[in-house]
Scaffold this active site. Structure first.
Site, PDB file in Angstrom:
ATOM      1  N   ARG A 171       0.249 -13.245 -23.394  1.00  0.00           N
ATOM      2  CA  ARG A 171       0.069 -14.131 -24.722  1.00  0.00           C
ATOM      3  C   ARG A 171       1.183 -13.950 -25.611  1.00  0.00           C
ATOM      4  O   ARG A 171       1.072 -13.749 -26.923  1.00  0.00           O
ATOM      5  CB  ARG A 171      -1.217 -13.715 -25.358  1.00  0.00           C
ATOM      6  CG  ARG A 171      -2.228 -14.265 -24.276  1.00  0.00           C
ATOM      7  CD  ARG A 171      -2.402 -15.792 -24.080  1.00  0.00           C
ATOM      8  NE  ARG A 171      -3.798 -16.146 -23.579  1.00  0.00           N
ATOM      9  CZ  ARG A 171      -4.038 -16.196 -22.089  1.00  0.00           C
ATOM     10  NH1 ARG A 171      -3.067 -15.832 -21.320  1.00  0.00           N
ATOM     11  NH2 ARG A 171      -5.360 -16.456 -21.896  1.00  0.00           N
ATOM     12  N   GLU A 182      -6.427 -13.897 -30.818  1.00  0.00           N
ATOM     13  CA  GLU A 182      -5.212 -14.686 -30.107  1.00  0.00           C
ATOM     14  C   GLU A 182      -4.860 -16.111 -30.867  1.00  0.00           C
ATOM     15  O   GLU A 182      -3.732 -16.489 -30.686  1.00  0.00           O
ATOM     16  CB  GLU A 182      -5.964 -15.076 -28.747  1.00  0.00           C
ATOM     17  CG  GLU A 182      -4.775 -15.470 -27.639  1.00  0.00           C
ATOM     18  CD  GLU A 182      -5.179 -16.713 -26.821  1.00  0.00           C
ATOM     19  OE1 GLU A 182      -5.067 -17.887 -27.119  1.00  0.00           O
ATOM     20  OE2 GLU A 182      -5.859 -16.122 -25.859  1.00  0.00           O
ATOM     21  N   SER A 215     -10.362 -18.654 -25.924  1.00  0.00           N
ATOM     22  CA  SER A 215     -10.572 -17.287 -26.161  1.00  0.00           C
ATOM     23  C   SER A 215     -10.011 -16.939 -27.931  1.00  0.00           C
ATOM     24  O   SER A 215      -8.894 -17.172 -28.025  1.00  0.00           O
ATOM     25  CB  SER A 215      -9.591 -16.406 -25.554  1.00  0.00           C
ATOM     26  OG  SER A 215      -9.964 -16.542 -24.177  1.00  0.00           O
TER      27      SER A 215
HETATM   28  N1  EPU Z   1     -17.498 -11.052 -19.874  1.00  0.00           N
HETATM   29  C1  EPU Z   1     -18.561 -10.753 -20.250  1.00  0.00           C
HETATM   30  N2  EPU Z   1     -19.390 -11.449 -21.141  1.00  0.00           N
HETATM   31  C2  EPU Z   1     -18.802 -12.471 -21.527  1.00  0.00           C
HETATM   32  C3  EPU Z   1     -17.270 -12.879 -21.269  1.00  0.00           C
HETATM   33  C4  EPU Z   1     -16.550 -12.097 -20.405  1.00  0.00           C
HETATM   34  O1  EPU Z   1     -19.197  -9.691 -19.705  1.00  0.00           O
HETATM   35  O2  EPU Z   1     -19.369 -12.961 -22.577  1.00  0.00           O
HETATM   36  C5  EPU Z   1     -16.768 -10.374 -18.485  1.00  0.00           C
HETATM   37  C6  EPU Z   1     -17.071 -10.671 -17.395  1.00  0.00           C
HETATM   38  O3  EPU Z   1     -17.143  -9.736 -16.554  1.00  0.00           O
HETATM   39  C7  EPU Z   1     -15.780 -11.628 -16.920  1.00  0.00           C
HETATM   40  C8  EPU Z   1     -14.692 -10.908 -17.380  1.00  0.00           C
HETATM   41  O4  EPU Z   1     -15.312 -10.441 -18.703  1.00  0.00           O
HETATM   42  O5  EPU Z   1     -15.825 -11.575 -15.480  1.00  0.00           O
HETATM   43  C9  EPU Z   1     -13.503 -11.633 -17.617  1.00  0.00           C
HETATM   44  O6  EPU Z   1     -13.889 -12.858 -18.211  1.00  0.00           O
HETATM   45  P1  EPU Z   1     -13.181 -14.346 -17.854  1.00  0.00           P
HETATM   46  O7  EPU Z   1     -12.835 -14.567 -16.515  1.00  0.00           O
HETATM   47  O8  EPU Z   1     -13.716 -15.655 -18.696  1.00  0.00           O
HETATM   48  O9  EPU Z   1     -11.882 -14.070 -18.635  1.00  0.00           O
HETATM   49  P2  EPU Z   1     -11.543 -13.677 -20.051  1.00  0.00           P
HETATM   50  O10 EPU Z   1     -10.294 -12.398 -19.956  1.00  0.00           O
HETATM   51  O11 EPU Z   1     -12.448 -13.464 -20.971  1.00  0.00           O
HETATM   52  C10 EPU Z   1      -8.931 -14.656 -19.943  1.00  0.00           C
HETATM   53  C11 EPU Z   1      -8.330 -15.488 -20.836  1.00  0.00           C
HETATM   54  C12 EPU Z   1      -8.604 -17.201 -20.760  1.00  0.00           C
HETATM   55  C13 EPU Z   1      -8.837 -17.537 -19.311  1.00  0.00           C
HETATM   56  C14 EPU Z   1      -9.315 -16.648 -18.451  1.00  0.00           C
HETATM   57  C15 EPU Z   1      -9.119 -16.942 -17.027  1.00  0.00           C
HETATM   58  C16 EPU Z   1      -7.411 -14.128 -22.551  1.00  0.00           C
HETATM   59  C17 EPU Z   1      -7.720 -13.794 -24.028  1.00  0.00           C
HETATM   60  N3  EPU Z   1      -8.162 -15.056 -22.408  1.00  0.00           N
HETATM   61  O12 EPU Z   1     -10.146 -14.808 -20.435  1.00  0.00           O
HETATM   62  O13 EPU Z   1      -7.875 -17.763 -21.593  1.00  0.00           O
HETATM   63  O14 EPU Z   1      -9.001 -18.829 -19.141  1.00  0.00           O
HETATM   64  O15 EPU Z   1      -9.007 -15.260 -18.624  1.00  0.00           O
HETATM   65  O16 EPU Z   1      -8.016 -16.474 -16.620  1.00  0.00           O
HETATM   66  O17 EPU Z   1      -6.641 -13.561 -22.006  1.00  0.00           O
HETATM   67  C18 EPU Z   1      -7.566 -18.689 -23.970  1.00  0.00           C
HETATM   68  O18 EPU Z   1      -6.539 -18.210 -23.898  1.00  0.00           O
HETATM   69  O19 EPU Z   1      -7.918 -19.461 -24.822  1.00  0.00           O
HETATM   70  C19 EPU Z   1      -8.538 -18.766 -22.722  1.00  0.00           C
HETATM   71  C20 EPU Z   1      -9.630 -19.172 -22.466  1.00  0.00           C
END
Ligand code: EPU
Length: 338
Positions: free
Chosen positions: A164, A334, A238
């Protein structure tokens, strides 16, 4: 060059915040921008460049000049048996570009389906999802230097992409207006299916030999199931970045919280899932007035209707403080806070 005064920016930011711009200029041609940057108005006022408005939180009216990017166009620069090179103007909608490429069977950005925002915003923060980042297809971009009015070209190295991150969020912050990006896509896809729920979703869809259209549809399905659609519920994806901590710190956390969600980030560091940390602090699905943390993804803050940018920012500060108090981990926005 047409300048509007006192215009609401509500329709121009995906949080749907009703903040006003002192001045607004819509850029449809590069020549509009060249004229604007030479004007006294540009020299005298602060400026804010808006693409899709999907990564900003307006905490107050903007006391300056908002420049809305509407530069459009996609050109095929080169094509051979294996690949295509495309040049895309920065005001194009990112997801429409993805759909166009998927339709043409040009592979490389299908995992980046349904990311809100404009093409110009993509390199700013090296957008990424489901194991793919813009960086992997990027060739170069053209950007107008706001002070000199000159157009400069940046190759991948010059953009200094990270998680990012790019040079445009750091050393060259607010110095350039990105005009176009050039990317290389493949005719024979290299699919990235390992991240998260992609494989499972493809199986449920009955796709044992998926093509890029299937991958794009799987990503769209996953995103729609957890991320609110900004046209129905204001949000900016995010809100925080996933924090990166030293391995030592992670080990300590893992002892106390065996279920902590984390990913390796190089040899010495670990990336923590901010959504998990926030959920553990009890915010997931909680509503505070017209703002709150989303019920399916705690990392996403939402506007239920008439939230002010300040309300959302106050909730973000509260969440940041709770995560710090419980885990001694700093989470940083972010989203750009204006
Ligand atoms: N999780 C929880 N509770 C929650 C949310 C997530 O426990 O409320 C845990 C779950 O275990 C889940 C893990 O966190 O498996 C990861 O969650 P997710 O796959 O939704 O990914 P993220 O790390 O929260 C990142 C990006 C997203 C992108 C997804 C998929 C960042 C800050 N965000 O989210 O990007 O879509 O991975 O690749 O890196 C964005 O930048 O606006 C965005 C949505």
């Amino acid at each position: 060059m047409h300048i509007q005064e006192g215009q609401s920016l509500k329709s121009m930011n995906t949080f749907g915040i009703d903040a006003k711009a002192k001045y607004l200029s819509i850029i449809r041609e590069i020549s509009d921008l060249e004229t604007l940057v030479k004007s006294n108005l540009f020299k005298e006022e602060n400026h804010l460049i808006l693409g899709g408005g999907s990564n900003i939180l307006l905490t107050k009216d903007y006391n300056g000049l908002v420049i809305k990017n509407e530069l459009k166009g996609i050109s095929l620069i080169n094509e051979d048996n294996a690949s295509v090179i495309l040049k895309i103007m920065s005001g194009e909608v990112w997801h429409e570009l993805v759909l166009y490429c998927v339709e043409n069977n040009w592979a490389g950005i299908e995992n980046l389906s349904l990311i809100p925002g404009s093409v110009g915003a993509a390199p700013m923060q090296n957008i990424g999802a489901y194991g793919v980042e813009l960086k992997s297809v990027f060739i170069e971009l053209e950007a107008l230097h706001l002070e000199s009015g000159e157009v400069h070209t940046f190759d991948k190295k010059a953009c200094d992409f990270g998680y990012r991150q790019s040079v445009f969020k750091n050393r060259l912050k607010e110095q350039y207006f990105i005009l176009s990006i050039t990317i290389k896509l493949l005719k024979k896809p290299k699919l990235h299916l390992t991240y998260g729920a992609i494989n499972d979703t493809l199986k449920l869809m009955g796709k044992s030999k998926p093509n890029i259209k299937d991958v794009s549809q799987a990503v769209i399905q996953i995103r729609q199931s957890k991320l609110p659609n900004p046209s129905e519920l204001g949000n900016s994806g995010s809100f925080f970045k996933n924090p990166i901590v030293e391995n030592e710190k992670f080990k300590e956390l893992k002892l106390n919280y065996p279920n902590i969600v984390a990913y390796p980030a190089g040899e010495k560091h670990t990336k923590l899932a901010a959504g998990w940390l926030i959920e553990q602090c009890g915010y997931k699905g909680k509503r505070y007035g017209d703002t709150g943390s989303h019920k399916h993804q705690a990392l996403v803050l939402v506007n239920y209707g008439n939230a002010k940018g300040k309300d959302i920012w106050n909730l973000a500060l509260k969440i940041q403080a709770s995560v710090k108090a419980k885990f001694d981990v700093d989470i940083q926005p972010e989203v750009n806070i204006i």
